[in-house]
Design an enzyme around this catalytic site. Structure first.
Site, mmCIF file in Angstrom:
data_model
loop_
_atom_site.group_PDB
_atom_site.id
_atom_site.type_symbol
_atom_site.label_atom_id
_atom_site.label_comp_id
_atom_site.label_asym_id
_atom_site.label_seq_id
_atom_site.Cartn_x
_atom_site.Cartn_y
_atom_site.Cartn_z
ATOM 1 N N PRO A 11 33.159 -39.787 -74.996
ATOM 2 C CA PRO A 11 32.545 -40.645 -75.997
ATOM 3 C C PRO A 11 32.637 -42.133 -75.685
ATOM 4 O O PRO A 11 33.653 -42.631 -75.198
ATOM 5 C CB PRO A 11 33.319 -40.323 -77.282
ATOM 6 N N ASN A 12 31.539 -42.792 -76.016
ATOM 7 C CA ASN A 12 31.363 -44.247 -75.920
ATOM 8 C C ASN A 12 31.135 -44.739 -74.496
ATOM 9 O O ASN A 12 30.818 -45.909 -74.305
ATOM 10 C CB ASN A 12 32.537 -45.004 -76.573
ATOM 11 N N ARG A 19 29.493 -53.511 -73.422
ATOM 12 C CA ARG A 19 30.514 -54.032 -74.334
ATOM 13 C C ARG A 19 31.840 -54.066 -73.567
ATOM 14 O O ARG A 19 32.028 -53.318 -72.616
ATOM 15 C CB ARG A 19 30.719 -53.092 -75.543
ATOM 16 N N TYR A 24 36.446 -52.745 -69.214
ATOM 17 C CA TYR A 24 35.807 -51.651 -68.481
ATOM 18 C C TYR A 24 34.854 -52.115 -67.368
ATOM 19 O O TYR A 24 34.242 -51.279 -66.699
ATOM 20 C CB TYR A 24 35.061 -50.742 -69.464
ATOM 21 N N ASN A 75 36.068 -37.997 -66.998
ATOM 22 C CA ASN A 75 36.667 -39.079 -67.779
ATOM 23 C C ASN A 75 36.444 -38.674 -69.238
ATOM 24 O O ASN A 75 35.365 -38.914 -69.797
ATOM 25 C CB ASN A 75 35.997 -40.419 -67.486
ATOM 26 N N ALA A 78 38.250 -41.062 -75.107
ATOM 27 C CA ALA A 78 39.256 -40.918 -76.170
ATOM 28 C C ALA A 78 39.728 -39.473 -76.331
ATOM 29 O O ALA A 78 40.868 -39.236 -76.778
ATOM 30 C CB ALA A 78 38.701 -41.448 -77.488
ATOM 31 N N GLU A 99 40.889 -36.124 -63.003
ATOM 32 C CA GLU A 99 40.741 -36.944 -64.221
ATOM 33 C C GLU A 99 40.638 -38.412 -63.793
ATOM 34 O O GLU A 99 41.440 -38.870 -62.978
ATOM 35 C CB GLU A 99 41.989 -36.712 -65.086
ATOM 36 N N HIS A 101 40.217 -42.483 -65.199
ATOM 37 C CA HIS A 101 40.145 -43.509 -66.249
ATOM 38 C C HIS A 101 39.827 -44.835 -65.583
ATOM 39 O O HIS A 101 40.462 -45.205 -64.584
ATOM 40 C CB HIS A 101 41.460 -43.597 -67.024
ATOM 41 N N ARG A 108 48.328 -49.848 -71.531
ATOM 42 C CA ARG A 108 47.671 -50.079 -72.812
ATOM 43 C C ARG A 108 48.511 -49.500 -73.960
ATOM 44 O O ARG A 108 49.713 -49.357 -73.826
ATOM 45 C CB ARG A 108 46.242 -49.507 -72.760
HETATM 46 O O1 CA2 Z 1 39.843 -46.173 -69.204
HETATM 47 C C1 CA2 Z 1 39.122 -45.201 -69.453
HETATM 48 O O2 CA2 Z 1 38.266 -44.789 -68.689
HETATM 49 C C2 CA2 Z 1 39.231 -44.525 -70.821
HETATM 50 O O3 CA2 Z 1 39.051 -43.129 -70.629
HETATM 51 C C3 CA2 Z 1 38.113 -45.115 -71.659
HETATM 52 C C4 CA2 Z 1 38.135 -44.638 -73.113
HETATM 53 C C5 CA2 Z 1 39.524 -44.801 -73.720
HETATM 54 O O4 CA2 Z 1 39.545 -44.233 -75.021
HETATM 55 C C6 CA2 Z 1 40.598 -44.158 -72.870
HETATM 56 O O5 CA2 Z 1 41.862 -44.385 -73.461
HETATM 57 C C7 CA2 Z 1 40.586 -44.731 -71.466
HETATM 58 C C8 CA2 Z 1 37.137 -45.438 -73.937
HETATM 59 C C9 CA2 Z 1 35.743 -45.333 -73.441
HETATM 60 C C10 CA2 Z 1 34.930 -46.310 -74.196
HETATM 61 O O6 CA2 Z 1 34.027 -46.877 -73.286
HETATM 62 C C11 CA2 Z 1 33.476 -48.072 -73.603
HETATM 63 C C12 CA2 Z 1 32.867 -48.731 -72.568
HETATM 64 C C13 CA2 Z 1 32.308 -49.941 -72.794
HETATM 65 C C14 CA2 Z 1 32.309 -50.488 -74.056
HETATM 66 C C15 CA2 Z 1 32.907 -49.823 -75.086
HETATM 67 C C16 CA2 Z 1 33.490 -48.585 -74.871
#
Ligand code: CA2
Length: 145
Positions: A11-12, A19, A24, A75, A78, A99, A101, A108
């Site tokens: 997700p996201n 964003r 990221y 990946n 969340a 996996e 990230h 974090r």
């Molecule tokens: O660091 C990573 O790749 C995560 O898997 C990213 C997740 C986070 O919940 C994990 O703890 C670590 C969040 C992905 C959200 O992606 C976005 C990318 C750009 C803007 C907003 C959200």
């Protein structure tokens, strides 16, 4: 015959590059997909890229991978930190699982420092930005050689 790697995103991650670039980076998920397909070509791997904001859809994508993929790079975003369902699905997959990230989850919030998926993953890459996907693909090539 070329081996097939499924690259699954949670997700996201569809917002990647749009964003929070300070966390990221500025590459979009479409750019990551293109880079993985290009590298896969040089490594003799076919890649299939997925993103979903829905846990059940990710579970079903893992189920389909059982018959169609030789390895999974995931990946879970969340869902990494919450999803026993994705862990259980990955436990039914017989090939290698890596996996990834983008951010260094260990640097974090404490809730990001536990991963259900790591209980199944053969390797984990964190904090190397979107390059982590390409590094995972290189490792897949060695594992499946
Ligand atoms: O660091 C990573 O790749 C995560 O898997 C990213 C997740 C986070 O919940 C994990 O703890 C670590 C969040 C992905 C959200 O992606 C976005 C990318 C750009 C803007 C907003 C959200």
């Amino acid at each position: 015959m070329a081996k097939t790697i499924h690259i699954l995103n949670g997700p996201n991650l569809n917002l990647l590059g749009k964003r929070q670039p300070e966390v990221y980076g500025s590459d979009t998920l479409a750019q990551v997909e293109t880079a993985c397909a290009a590298l896969g070509g040089t490594l003799g791997l076919d890649t299939a890229f997925f993103q979903s904001n829905h846990e059940g859809e990710i579970v079903e994508t893992v189920h389909r991978a059982r018959d169609t993929a030789d390895g999974i790079i995931i990946n879970p975003a969340a869902y990494t930190h919450t999803s026993v369902a994705i862990l259980d699905a990955l436990n039914t997959f017989e090939g290698p699982v890596i996996e990834v990230h983008i951010s260094n989850v260990h640097k974090r919030e404490p809730f990001r420092q536990h991963s259900y998926v790591s209980l199944r993953a053969d390797g984990v890459i964190a904090g190397l930005g979107v390059e982590g996907y390409e590094l995972a693909l290189r490792r897949m090539a060695s594992l499946l050689a």
